[in-house]
Each structure stands twice: as structure tokens, then as C-alpha cells.
Design a protein around this motif. Structure first.
Motif, PDB file in Angstrom:
ATOM      1  N   ILE A 469      43.170 -31.870 -22.247  1.00 10.73           N
ATOM      2  CA  ILE A 469      41.989 -31.586 -21.432  1.00 10.73           C
ATOM      3  C   ILE A 469      40.952 -32.692 -21.555  1.00 10.73           C
ATOM      4  CG2 ILE A 469      40.054 -29.987 -21.177  1.00 10.73           C
ATOM      5  CD1 ILE A 469      41.936 -27.761 -21.957  1.00 10.73           C
ATOM      6  N   THR A 470      40.836 -33.259 -22.747  1.00 10.71           N
ATOM      7  CA  THR A 470      39.890 -34.362 -22.927  1.00 10.71           C
ATOM      8  C   THR A 470      40.253 -35.545 -22.042  1.00 10.71           C
ATOM      9  OG1 THR A 470      39.585 -33.665 -25.222  1.00 10.71           O
ATOM     10  CG2 THR A 470      38.818 -35.867 -24.631  1.00 10.71           C
ATOM     11  N   HIS A 471      41.545 -35.758 -21.834  1.00 10.43           N
ATOM     12  CA  HIS A 471      42.019 -36.876 -21.006  1.00 10.43           C
ATOM     13  C   HIS A 471      42.730 -36.348 -19.757  1.00 10.43           C
ATOM     14  CE1 HIS A 471      41.393 -39.862 -24.327  1.00 10.43           C
ATOM     15  NE2 HIS A 471      41.544 -38.765 -25.059  1.00 10.43           N
ATOM     16  N   HIS A 472      42.254 -35.224 -19.231  1.00 13.23           N
ATOM     17  CA  HIS A 472      42.917 -34.552 -18.111  1.00 13.23           C
ATOM     18  C   HIS A 472      43.061 -35.502 -16.916  1.00 13.23           C
ATOM     19  CE1 HIS A 472      43.950 -31.527 -15.158  1.00 13.23           C
ATOM     20  NE2 HIS A 472      43.934 -30.594 -16.089  1.00 13.23           N
ATOM     21  N   PRO A 473      44.220 -35.477 -16.245  1.00 16.27           N
ATOM     22  CA  PRO A 473      44.419 -36.360 -15.081  1.00 16.27           C
ATOM     23  C   PRO A 473      43.380 -36.171 -13.987  1.00 16.27           C
ATOM     24  CG  PRO A 473      46.517 -35.444 -15.796  1.00 16.27           C
ATOM     25  CD  PRO A 473      45.466 -34.765 -16.612  1.00 16.27           C
ATOM     26  N   ARG A 474      42.709 -35.026 -13.934  1.00 13.41           N
ATOM     27  CA  ARG A 474      41.680 -34.838 -12.914  1.00 13.41           C
ATOM     28  C   ARG A 474      40.528 -35.833 -13.086  1.00 13.41           C
ATOM     29  NH1 ARG A 474      39.847 -30.108 -11.873  1.00 13.41           N
ATOM     30  NH2 ARG A 474      41.230 -28.785 -13.084  1.00 13.41           N
ATOM     31  N   GLN A 475      40.401 -36.384 -14.284  1.00 18.85           N
ATOM     32  CA  GLN A 475      39.306 -37.309 -14.554  1.00 18.85           C
ATOM     33  C   GLN A 475      39.648 -38.743 -14.165  1.00 18.85           C
ATOM     34  OE1 GLN A 475      38.522 -36.759 -18.722  1.00 18.85           O
ATOM     35  NE2 GLN A 475      38.173 -34.562 -18.527  1.00 18.85           N
ATOM     36  N   TRP A 476      40.890 -38.964 -13.771  1.00 21.97           N
ATOM     37  CA  TRP A 476      41.287 -40.318 -13.395  1.00 21.97           C
ATOM     38  C   TRP A 476      40.757 -40.629 -12.002  1.00 21.97           C
ATOM     39  CZ3 TRP A 476      47.180 -39.722 -14.893  1.00 21.97           C
ATOM     40  CH2 TRP A 476      47.276 -39.528 -16.282  1.00 21.97           C
ATOM     41  N   ALA A 477      39.921 -41.650 -11.912  1.00 22.64           N
ATOM     42  CA  ALA A 477      39.381 -42.047 -10.608  1.00 22.64           C
ATOM     43  C   ALA A 477      40.520 -42.506  -9.695  1.00 22.64           C
ATOM     44  CB  ALA A 477      38.351 -43.156 -10.779  1.00 22.64           C
ATOM     45  N   SER A 478      41.426 -43.277 -10.236  1.00 23.78           N
ATOM     46  CA  SER A 478      42.624 -43.702  -9.510  1.00 23.78           C
ATOM     47  C   SER A 478      43.624 -44.180 -10.546  1.00 23.78           C
ATOM     48  CB  SER A 478      42.316 -44.823  -8.512  1.00 23.78           C
ATOM     49  OG  SER A 478      41.949 -46.003  -9.210  1.00 23.78           O
TER      50      SER A 478
END
Length: 742
Positions: A469-478
């Protein structure tokens, strides 16, 4: 004229209708039947009994004095009171500066307790005996007496005059009790087994004398024991299929709860039974129903003062410790059910100075009702190791939430990214609890001990979830801006999480605890793994990932059978896309695909059947000129196919345009937050339920019937907010397993 009876006649009580209590009553006259009233029970004479006890004690002491040569009649008398003294009136008491109307008090006796605060504390003082405030007649009324406050409708309980016939034979009662001790108690610790064991043995030997409150607990234990077994084990150990036994004992528990008037109970035993019942039905009822019923249990616990620490309230050490265990098990269940409903998980987690403390890490055999004080907390592993480990995780969350509130934000906005400016700060904060778990618990766990093994697996799984969750893919801008190392790291963590969850459900050594894992299916990890496999079918460790997916479907057959939940349909569609991409990639590389897994064949067959039904329905509609139903129209218009995503190619992970369309976006206005809240908080509030009406009216057969070939030319990116909506939508849909049968 004869006096008017107090209770309803037997016939009106059985029919659960209002009786005018005349002799004969109007209903019996109307149907021309005999009107019979049960004889009134004599009023309790507790005061007279207590006085007699005091008299007997005085006579005993006088006899002892006489044996020592002392004449009790010659002893000096107590001086007469001052004739000028006037006792204070209630009003004068209120004006005394030493009396504070804001004090709190818990009146308790024999397993019953009532928490009173402010003005009600003064009301309790008006009783000549504080225990009079705890008078409870739930065990005194006749089985046939009509009750207006049993609240059976809350738990969908059918009226039942008696549950005696539902008890299994005495030897079976002890078998179910032993199963509960082995499978359920180590992970819950909601009852004190050494204290409860002789009571269960006594009750099994004399079913007719079981008090109502304790009978509720017995039925709840029966249901939980059956729930913890699979069908084969039920047939082998109990001689009947699991479905029949679970239906029988859940129905009996609901009837017993109604008879015990659980909504107004002040009995700790009834509350324990209600919580155990919630554990038994949480995988059967829809999550919003479980969450609402859990809220009832929380209110009952608060009315008994369980949200305040027993030591602060002056309760005996044993009772204070049991109240801590009950309260935090209930709150942990409340947090999870809220999460499954798309609500903030830790919205009311409070660990202030007056709130209930965490349970003490001691063995059950170190606790007993008359203990003068609690033993010192052990630094070694105890039989509450699993519960203690989970409380360490909750304590970590409480500390992060306390810091979050200091920022002036509400609990519904809580997410890990808000607690630190960078991921490194969050990772550093998490290392503290990770070190505690490793040095205090995991290091000393013996993998050959099932309780220790499940503690190790759940602890490491929980730490991996926080990392994800800390590095959840939803946080990836691209994908271009996301380092390859981080993408690869998340992929490896996701595979580990699926393997750990599979181990909890399928390991023979953890068979007794497998019931606990199904409620914690890691949906976000499944979605990410399947989307990665669809995007890059030949990614390294693809075989390992597909094996984990195969095991997940094998351990959770409802993911295929329960098509009333949109998330099951959506994940199934994504899974077929991923496997289709794998078959195409292997054929392009002149590699013969392996045999099709059974779960893939089942998913494909399911959609072929749905497609045939839709085609037949469409053909019939076109011939008759009748337009498609609103549900079908909504399904086609909304095109709910949550299979899209930026996808990975090349040797490891890279982006290319998605070939799959997205599900409808229900979160455009006030939807889920950009960053994923702690432990999969979907951020879906009740204010948005109105947006779900279209979802609940959708024709899921039409979704199943959609084409799932790899071809396509959509360029929409993967939208995690839409998947959050589907997760929340799934939990307002009724499960396919009919709860009415239970």
C-alpha cells in the motif's frame, strides 16, 4: 370479578399476537378455543433472602463469642445517634462541593454490568442496593410469554418457543466444544476456556437447566465450531454435511439471542455469544448487514462500559482483562467490516488515557476469577500470541492515526501517504513495528506449532500488505516515471502475498485456522497480478504467479460461483484476458501451451452460457419488438469491463496502450482519494450509495456474456478508483449463498 392476569394467554403467546388479558380473552372467544393462562410465578424475594443470610451470620458470630466465654448481650451498644443530626436531602447532596455529578460508575454483578455516566450515576445511587439496577428478568419469563422487545427482526429470527430440542446429544456438545477450543479460540480468545470448560460440561449433562444467557453462548459455540470445519471434516467428525449443521446452529443462535433479549442485555455472556455469532455469519451475510449488526454489538459493549478500561472503573483484574479481549476483538471485526463496505477502516480507533487498554500477553492458565492482580506481561510466547501480534499492528495504526489527527484531518481522509512527505519516511516509521514483530514474536515462533506458524504467516503478510500500500501502483504517475526496481519490487511482494494467503488456506498444518483467511482475501493484489500477467504474459516468474492465481481460485470457489458480486465477475474477466494473452504469446513463440487449468475452463464455460442466454433474449426481443430491459440497457450502456490498465512489455516491466476498456467511473464526483488509504480503505462513503443504484440494477449476465478476446484498441489507462468502486459495489450486492437459509 377475577383479577386481570399479568401475562398473555398461552395461545396468544404462541401466535405472537396481542392479548387483551381478559378471562377468556377476545381472541380465544373469537376462535372458540379454551383460554388458558400460565400460573404467575412468585415474585423474587431477594431482599428477604439477603436479610436471612445476615441473621444467620450474626447467630454464627454470637455462637463463636459464647464458645469463648463472652456473652453477646453484655457487649457495649453502639451510641445513639445525635438527635439534632438531620440526614442530608437529595438536593443538599447535589450542592456539596465534594460530590461531582460527572463521575462514572459501572454497576456489576455475576457477569452482568451496566455503565452509567453523569446524571445516571446519581440515579443508581437512589437504589437501596446498587445491584437492584441490574435486575434482569430475561431468564424468568415463560417460554410461551409474548415479548415485545426480543428484536428478532434484527437478526431475522423466526419465533420459537424453545430451543431445547436443537441441542445436540451431550457427547456431541463436548465434541463441538473441543473443536471450538482447537480451531476458533486460539485466534479470538473471547472466552476463558479454563473457566468455561466445567460450565460446558455441566450444561451438557443437564440441558433442561441451562440459563438463557448461557444457552446463547452454547449455540454460538456450536455454530463457530461448524463454521471452522470444511464439509468433509463435518461429515467425518459430526456425521452431517456442513451446510445442514451450520444452518441449524445459526438459526438456533438467532432464536436464543431473541429469547435472551440481546438488544437490551447487560450480560457479558450474551455479548460474547453475539460476537461469536458474527464471526460465524460474516462470510454468509452481505458485508453491510454484518457491519450494521456489528454496530449493535459495539453499542451493547459501550452500554456495559467496555470502551473504558476495567482497571479505571475499579473492576476485578480477571473481569477487566476479559473485557479488554472482548472489546478489541469486537473493534477489530468492526474495522474489517467497515473496510469491506468501502468505509474508513480506523475511523474511531481511540487509545486515549481512559480508553480500554490492550489485552495482557499472558497464558489463560495464569488468569482466574478471584485473582488479586494481573500477572506481569510475559516476554515469551503465550497461548494468546496471535491476538497479541494483531494488537501490535493495531497499536501501530493507532499511533499513525494520532499523528494524522494532529494535522487536523478527519479519519475518512486517513492514508499512509498523508503521514509522511516521502515514502522513505513512511518506510522508516514502519520499520519500528516490523522490528517489534520480529524481535518479540516471529523470532521465537516454532514453525511446527500451528498457532506459531499462523502467527508468523499473518504477521509477515500484514507487513507485506503495508509495503504494497505504501508503494501502491495507483500512486505511479506513469510507468516511464516509475523506477523499474520499484515496479519489480511490487511484483515480487504481490506474488509473496498470494502465496502467503494460499498457505493460510491450503496448508495441512494450518487446516484448523483456514476459516480465518477467507475473510481477508487480498483483492488489490489479485487485480495487480492479473493485470501484470495480461500486460506482459511472459514476465519472469509468470508460471509462479499463475500457480498462485490457480490456488486462489481453488481455495475460494465462490469467486466463480458467486456471480452476484461484480468484483467476482470483473476479476474473472480480467483473469480470462490475462490467460488469453498468455496463450497468444506462447503460440507466437511457437511454444505449445500447457493444458487449460480447470478454473479457466469454468470461467469460460460460465461466460459462454451467459452469452447464449443473452443472444436468445436479444433474439426474442427483436422478434417481439420489445426493447431490452432497463438492467440490460444499463449494462450495455455502461460497458462495465474492469480489465484495463497500463501494461508491461519488454524483458521486465514497461508500458504500452491498453487493449481493454475500463469499467464505468462512479467516483468522478467525490470518489475515492488519489492515494490508497491504509489497508485497502476504499474511500467510498454512504453519500455515494445513490450512485450505485445503476450498478445494482445491472444485468450481470450481460457482463458475463461480453467478449473476452485479446483483440481491441482501447487506450484508456488503468484506473484504480474505478476498481475501488467495484469493490464497494460488490459489498452492497447480496451474496449468492442465500443467508435466508441460515
Amino acid at each position: 370479578m377475577s383479577s386481570r392476569p399479568t401475562y398473555s394467554c398461552i395461545r396468544c403467546a404462541e401466535r405472537k399476537v396481542k392479548c387483551d388479558r381478559q378471562k377468556p380473552c377476545s381472541a380465544c372467544v373469537k376462535y372458540n378455543v379454551d383460554c388458558v393462562f400460565n400460573p404467575l410465578r412468585p415474585r423474587k424475594e431477594q431482599r428477604r433472602v439477603k436479610n436471612q443470610i445476615l441473621v444467620d451470620r450474626l447467630k454464627h458470630y454470637e455462637a463463636l463469642l459464647s464458645e469463648q466465654g463472652l456473652d453477646p448481650t453484655s457487649l457495649p451498644h453502639t451510641p445513639d445517634p445525635d438527635p439534632h443530626f438531620q440526614p442530608p436531602t437529595p438536593s443538599s447532596v447535589d450542592l456539596e462541593p465534594t460530590r461531582c455529578i460527572n463521575k462514572t460508575q459501572v454497576v456489576h454483578s455475576q457477569g452482568r454490568s451496566k455503565f452509567v455516566d453523569n446524571l445516571w450515576t446519581r440515579v443508581v445511587e437512589e437504589f437501596q442496593d446498587p445491584e437492584d439496577a441490574l435486575e434482569d428478568t430475561s431468564d424468568d419469563s415463560s417460554d410461551l410469554e409474548a415479548s415485545d422487545d426480543d428484536f428478532g427482526f434484527v437478526i431475522n429470527s423466526k419465533p420459537k418457543s424453545s430451543t431445547r430440542s436443537t441441542h445436540p446429544p451431550p457427547e456431541r456438545i463436548l465434541d463441538l466444544w473441543q473443536i471450538f477450543i482447537e480451531n476458533v479460540d486460539p485466534l479470538t480468545k473471547i472466552v476463558h476456556v479454563p473457566t468455561l470448560r466445567p460450565a460446558m460440561q455441566k450444561a451438557a449433562s443437564d440441558i433442561g437447566a441451562i440459563p438463557r444467557g448461557f444457552e446463547v453462548l452454547m449455540f454460538a459455540i456450536y455454530g463457530a465450531a461448524v463454521m471452522s470445519l470444511n464439509d468433509n471434516d463435518c461429515k467425518q467428525r459430526l456425521g452431517e454435511p456442513r451446510k445442514i449443521l451450520l444452518s441449524r446452529y445459526i438459526s438456533a443462535t438467532k432464536a436464543a439471542l431473541s429469547r435472551a433479549k440481546f438488544m437490551g442485555t447487560i450480560s457479558l455472556v450474551v455479548l460474547q455469544a453475539l460476537i461469536i455469532h458474527l464471526l460465524s455469519v460474516r462470510d454468509i451475510y452481505e458485508p453491510r448487514a454484518v457491519w450494521s449488526l456489528t454496530g449493535v454489538a459495539v453499542r451493547i459493549a459501550q452500554s456495559m462500559g467496555l470502551d473504558r478500561d476495567g482497571k479505571t472503573l475499579g473492576l476485578p483484574p480477571f473481569e477487566a482483562e476479559m473485557r479488554r479481549r472482548i472489546w478489541w476483538l469486537l473493534k477489530g471485526h468492526d474495522f474489517r467490516t467497515a473496510e469491506l463496505c468501502g468505509l474508513a477502516k480506523f475511523r474511531d480507533l481511540d487509545t486515549g488515557p481512559e480508553s480500554t487498554k490492550w489485552p495482557t500477553n499472558v497464558n489463560d492458565d495464569q488468569l482466574y476469577p478471584s485473582m488479586p492482580s494481573l500477572p506481569s506481561e510475559s516476554n515469551a510466547l503465550t497461548d494468546v500470541v496471535f491476538v497479541a501480534m494483531r494488537h501490535e499492528l493495531s497499536n501501530f495504526a493507532a499511533g499513525r492515526i494520532a499523528r494524522f489527527r494532529q494535522q487536523g484531518k478527519t479519519s475518512t481522509e486517513f492514508n499512509l501517504r498523508a503521514l509522511g512527505s516521502t515514502k522513505s519516511e513512511i518506510d522508516e516509521a514502519f520499520k519500528q513495528v516490523e522490528e517489534v514483530l520480529e524481535t518479540k514474536y516471529i523470532r521465537y515462533c516454532d514453525p511446527t506449532n500451528p498457532l506459531h506458524l499462523v502467527t508468523m504467516v499473518v504477521a509477515r503478510s500484514a507487513m507485506n500488505i503495508v509495503r504494497f500500500i505504501t508503494h501502491h501502483p495507483r500512486q505511479w504517475a506513469s510507468f516511464e516515471q516509475t523506477p523499474l526496481s520499484e515496479r519489480q519490487w511490487i511484483w515480487e511482494i504481490s506474488i509473496k502475498l498470494l502465496e502467503q494467503h494460499d498457505m493460510m488456506q491450503s496448508s495441512p498444518q494450518l487446516k484448523q485456522f483456514a476459516w480465518h483467511a477467507a475473510y481477508y482475501l487480498p483483492w488489490h493484489i489479485c487485480i495487480h497480478v492479473l493485470d501484470t500477467l495480461r500486460a506482459n504474459p511472459l514476465i519472469p516468474e509468470a508460471e509462479k504467479a499463475w500457480q498462485a492465481v490457480r490456488n486462489t481460485y481453488g481455495n475460494n470457489p465462490n469467486m466463480i460461483s458467486d456471480t452476484k458480486k461484480p468484483i467476482n465477475v470483473a476479476v474473472g474477466n480480467l483473469c480470462l484476458k490475462a490467460y488469453g494473452a498468455r496463450e497468444a504469446a506462447l503460440q507466437d513463440g511457437n511454444i505449445r501451451p500447457p493444458p487449460t487449468p480447470e478454473f479457466i475452463s469454468q470461467l469460460r464455460q460460465q461466460r459462454e452460457v451467459a452469452k447464449a442466454k443473452r443472444q436468445a433474449r436479444d433474439a426474442k426481443s427483436s422478434q417481439s419488438g420489445t426493447p431490452a430491459s432497463d438492467g440490460q440497457a444499463n449494462a450495455r450502456r455502461m460497458s462495465p469491463r474492469p480489465e484495463a490498465g497500463d501494461i508491461y512489455t519488454d524483458d521486465t516491466l514497461e508500458t504500452r496502450p491498453s487493449t481493454i476498456s475500463d469499467p464505468p467511473n462512479y467516483t468522478q464526483n467525490g470518489g475515492a482519494p488519489e492515494s490508497d488509504p491504509f489497508w485497502f480503505l476504499n474511500g467510498f462513503e454512504d453519500s455515494q450509495v445513490g450512485d450505485l443504484n445503476n450498478v445494482m440494477d445491472m444485468d450481470l449476465d450481460s457482463i458475463l456474456a461480453q467478449d473476452h478476446t485479446v483483440e481491441g484498441n482501447s487506450t484508456q489507462a488503468f484506473n484504480w478508483k474505478q476498481w475501488d468502486a467495484w469493490l464497494a459495489d460488490s459489498n452492497v450486492m447480496r451474496p449468492s449463498a442465500s443467508a435466508q437459509d441460515l
